[in-house]
Write an enzyme that holds these catalytic residues in place. Structure first.
Site, PDB file in Angstrom:
ATOM      1  CG  HIS A 168      -1.806   1.144   1.381  1.00 21.37           C
ATOM      2  ND1 HIS A 168      -3.111   1.150   0.965  1.00 21.37           N
ATOM      3  CD2 HIS A 168      -1.572   2.373   1.905  1.00 21.37           C
ATOM      4  CE1 HIS A 168      -3.649   2.327   1.227  1.00 21.37           C
ATOM      5  NE2 HIS A 168      -2.737   3.097   1.797  1.00 21.37           N
ATOM      6  CD  GLU A 169       1.994   3.627   3.707  1.00 22.58           C
ATOM      7  OE1 GLU A 169       2.296   4.723   3.172  1.00 22.58           O
ATOM      8  OE2 GLU A 169       0.946   3.469   4.361  1.00 22.58           O
ATOM      9  CG  HIS A 178       0.224   6.190  -0.546  1.00 21.66           C
ATOM     10  ND1 HIS A 178      -0.899   6.677  -1.191  1.00 21.66           N
ATOM     11  CD2 HIS A 178      -0.220   5.650   0.622  1.00 21.66           C
ATOM     12  CE1 HIS A 178      -1.970   6.430  -0.446  1.00 21.66           C
ATOM     13  NE2 HIS A 178      -1.595   5.807   0.662  1.00 21.66           N
ATOM     14  CG  HIS A 219      -6.187   6.209   0.082  1.00 17.98           C
ATOM     15  ND1 HIS A 219      -6.322   6.952   1.219  1.00 17.98           N
ATOM     16  CD2 HIS A 219      -5.103   5.419   0.270  1.00 17.98           C
ATOM     17  CE1 HIS A 219      -5.353   6.625   2.061  1.00 17.98           C
ATOM     18  NE2 HIS A 219      -4.601   5.704   1.511  1.00 17.98           N
TER      19      HIS A 219
HETATM   20  N1  TQI Z   1      -1.214   5.824   6.767  1.00 16.09           N
HETATM   21  C1  TQI Z   1      -1.974   6.490   5.795  1.00 16.09           C
HETATM   22  C2  TQI Z   1      -1.982   5.683   4.473  1.00 16.09           C
HETATM   23  O1  TQI Z   1      -0.924   5.237   4.031  1.00 16.09           O
HETATM   24  C3  TQI Z   1      -1.384   7.836   5.504  1.00 16.09           C
HETATM   25  C4  TQI Z   1      -2.102   8.509   4.381  1.00 16.09           C
HETATM   26  C5  TQI Z   1      -1.699   8.617   3.128  1.00 16.09           C
HETATM   27  C6  TQI Z   1      -3.357   9.123   4.427  1.00 16.09           C
HETATM   28  N2  TQI Z   1      -2.634   9.293   2.370  1.00 16.09           N
HETATM   29  C7  TQI Z   1      -3.642   9.612   3.158  1.00 16.09           C
HETATM   30  C8  TQI Z   1      -4.263   9.294   5.453  1.00 16.09           C
HETATM   31  C9  TQI Z   1      -4.823  10.267   2.865  1.00 16.09           C
HETATM   32  C10 TQI Z   1      -5.449   9.947   5.165  1.00 16.09           C
HETATM   33  C11 TQI Z   1      -5.719  10.440   3.873  1.00 16.09           C
HETATM   34  O2  TQI Z   1      -3.047   5.506   3.915  1.00 16.09           O
HETATM   35  S1  TQI Z   1      -1.873   4.674   7.714  1.00 16.09           S
HETATM   36  C12 TQI Z   1      -3.502   1.785   5.566  1.00 16.09           C
HETATM   37  C13 TQI Z   1      -4.873   1.391   5.199  1.00 16.09           C
HETATM   38  C14 TQI Z   1      -2.086   3.286   6.689  1.00 16.09           C
HETATM   39  C15 TQI Z   1      -3.342   2.897   6.344  1.00 16.09           C
HETATM   40  O3  TQI Z   1      -0.903   4.298   8.694  1.00 16.09           O
HETATM   41  O4  TQI Z   1      -3.148   5.098   8.171  1.00 16.09           O
HETATM   42  C16 TQI Z   1      -2.420   1.069   5.150  1.00 16.09           C
HETATM   43  C17 TQI Z   1      -1.001   2.578   6.287  1.00 16.09           C
HETATM   44  F1  TQI Z   1      -5.727   2.298   5.596  1.00 16.09           F
HETATM   45  F2  TQI Z   1      -4.979   1.212   3.907  1.00 16.09           F
HETATM   46  F3  TQI Z   1      -5.158   0.262   5.776  1.00 16.09           F
HETATM   47  C18 TQI Z   1      -1.153   1.455   5.507  1.00 16.09           C
HETATM   48 CL1  TQI Z   1      -2.612  -0.366   4.208  1.00 16.09          CL
HETATM   49 ZN    ZN Z   2      -2.850   5.038   2.094  1.00 17.69          ZN
END
Ligand code: TQI
Ligand code: ZN
Ligand code: CA
Ligand code: ZN
Length: 477
Positions: A213-214, A217, A223
């Protein structure tokens, strides 16, 4: 060329380029994108789309901040020097470009480096996990990822609390990780919260699942609204199916970087669409007042009071039950799920202890290694199983198969073609699902009384296809 000549040439270029002409609209747009990404600049009219908050400041203030950092004259003007500094990336590292709504890497060869481990997972295991995660994006695109031990396009680290990028981590739970969109400096970098319980199993947080996922990005993806996508913003880890990019993820990344030169060995899974006229189901079961429709890794719940029926991952409700199941039924609040020769009993949100067990418990002979459908009658406590052209009658009270079974389906369920995908009893009628069709069977009249598209109960707005379904059915019967 001697150094002194280079210096003279550089000075000449600089002198020649001053005084500054007004920056073009394209330059301003580029600068805004740059400042937005690296200096927290937020255009007033735009929506916030940055991942790390620095607090909004005016455009000129941000230009000054950036000029100060690069040791340029702090004018707040977008002069050539400033624009050049913005477009210059770290030495030897990949450059990026604006692409529609996002930023992408300009090259297909990207380097990553793990600069800090600092969690209980072994470094060798972490390296393997990241290799697997990058490979998933590499398979779908022309991108190539190589780990280096030095400065890289994508610096990966495990950090604790404040790590000086304006987005401190919060200890166990909450934020798991974050990534910066492609760009120089922090751009593309990925940070993991070192205080999470990172694992390569189902306990804690699965590092591959979060890393994929990261990394999405870090490649420029936002998303996805598709619940089947790796880029859907909800943590999901399903121990029963191999982690893979969904069809949507592949579309999105190929939009940025193009297709892979090699054909994929298996096509990425598509998230089913409740309005697809070809939609069929793996299993349908009653669930208190609702019906649940299972398909692949997904389900729809049709509660009488829910306004819209929305697709969710099965694992978002039941993390331990199998996906791509064969059959399911509800008995007294317990859901029984069948897949291949195993079955699971689910009560509330948990699989009961001791499951899965073998379906021979029900009295099936060894040759029966799976069931097509299971149909439970609440009133009589009878469960009917369908296996090909045969059906079985199981008495839930006596916990045994009724004598004289299996019987041919034709004898008990005349006019119902086989094999069936799934069956469910609802308000005194039996519904069989066969491909994209739903057959309503009246047990009193002992015949099919109606036919509809399989997805009728998902309340899809589009009913144009009904006619075609009936025609198809007539051919089937
Ligand atoms: N980190 C968020 C994420 O990676 C950080 C983020 C990026 C974010 N873009 C955003 C937060 C836009 C709000 C809006 O999405 S997290 C997941 C999930 C996270 C979340 O630590 O919340 C994953 C990290 F939500 F997809 F499960 C990994 Cl897989
Ligand atoms: Zn994300
Ligand atoms: Ca955390
Ligand atoms: Zn960080």
């Amino acid at each position: 060329m001697p150094w002194s000549s280079l210096l003279v040439l550089a000075l000449a270029v600089m002198v020649w380029t001053f005084p500054v002409p007004r920056p073009s609209d394209a330059d301003v747009k580029f600068a805004k994108g740059y400042l937005e990404k690296f200096y927290g600049f937020r255009p007033l009219a735009g929506r916030p789309r940055r991942q790390v908050e620095f607090g909004a400041k005016g455009f000129r203030a941000k230009v000054k901040e950036m000029q100060r950092f690069f040791g340029l004259s702090v004018s707040g003007e977008l002069d050539q020097q400033t624009l050049a500094a913005m477009s210059r990336s770290r030495c030897g590292l990949a450059d990026t470009e604006q692409f529609g709504d996002t930023t992408r890497w300009r090259t297909h060869r990207l380097s990553y480096s793990i600069s800090r481990y600092g969690t209980k997972m072994k470094p060798s295991q972490i390296r393997k996990v990241f290799r697997v995660a990058w490979r998933m994006w590499a398979r779908a695109t022309p991108l190539k990822f190589k780990r280096t031990r030095t400065e890289a396009d994508i610096m990966i680290s495990f950090n604790t609390r404040d790590h000086e990028d304006g987005s401190p981590f919060d200890g166990p739970g909450g934020t798991l990780a974050h990534a910066f969109l492609p760009g120089p400096h922090l751009g593309g970098d990925v940070h993991f919260d070192a205080e999470e319980n990172w694992t390569s199993t189902i306990s804690g947080y699965n590092l591959v699942a979060v890393a994929v996922h990261e990394f999405g990005h870090a490649l420029g993806l936002a998303h996805s609204p598709d619940p089947g996508a790796v880029m859907f913003p909800a943590y999901q880890f399903d121990p029963h199916t191999d982690l893979q990019l969904s069809f949507q993820d592949v579309q999105d990344i190929q939009q940025l970087y193009g297709k892979s030169p090699v054909e994929p060995d298996k096509p990425p899974p598509k998230t089913p669409d409740k309005c697809d006229p070809e939609l069929s189901f793996d299993a349908v079961t009653g669930f208190q007042e609702e019906l649940i429709f299972f398909k692949d890794r997904f389900m729809w719940r049709s509660h009488p009071t829910f306004e819209e029926i929305r697709i969710t991952l099965i694992t978002s409700l039941w993390s331990d039950i199998p996906t791509y199941m064969d059959a399911a039924y509800e008995n007294n609040g317990t859901i029984v799920i069948f897949k291949d020769s195993q079955y699971w009993e689910v009560s509330g949100l948990d699989v009961k202890d001791g499951f899965p067990r073998d379906i021979s418990d029900f009295g099936f002979p060894d040759k029966i290694r799976s069931v097509d459908a299971a149909l439970h009658f609440r009133e009589t406590q009878v469960t009917v199983f369908f296996t090909g052209e045969e059906c079985w009658r199981y008495d839930e009270e006596q916990k045994r198969m009724t004598d004289g079974y299996p019987k041919m389906m034709m004898r008990e369920w005349a006019t119902v073609p086989w094999p069936v995908d799934t069956a469910v009893e609802y308000q005194g009628l039996v519904y069989f699902f066969i491909g994209n069709l739903q057959l309503e069977f009246d047990p009193e009249l002992q015949r099919v009384t109606n036919t509809r598209p399989a997805n009728t109960w998902l309340r899809c707005a589009d009913t144009h296809h009904q006619h075609g379904h009936r025609k198809q059915l007539l051919e089937l019967l």
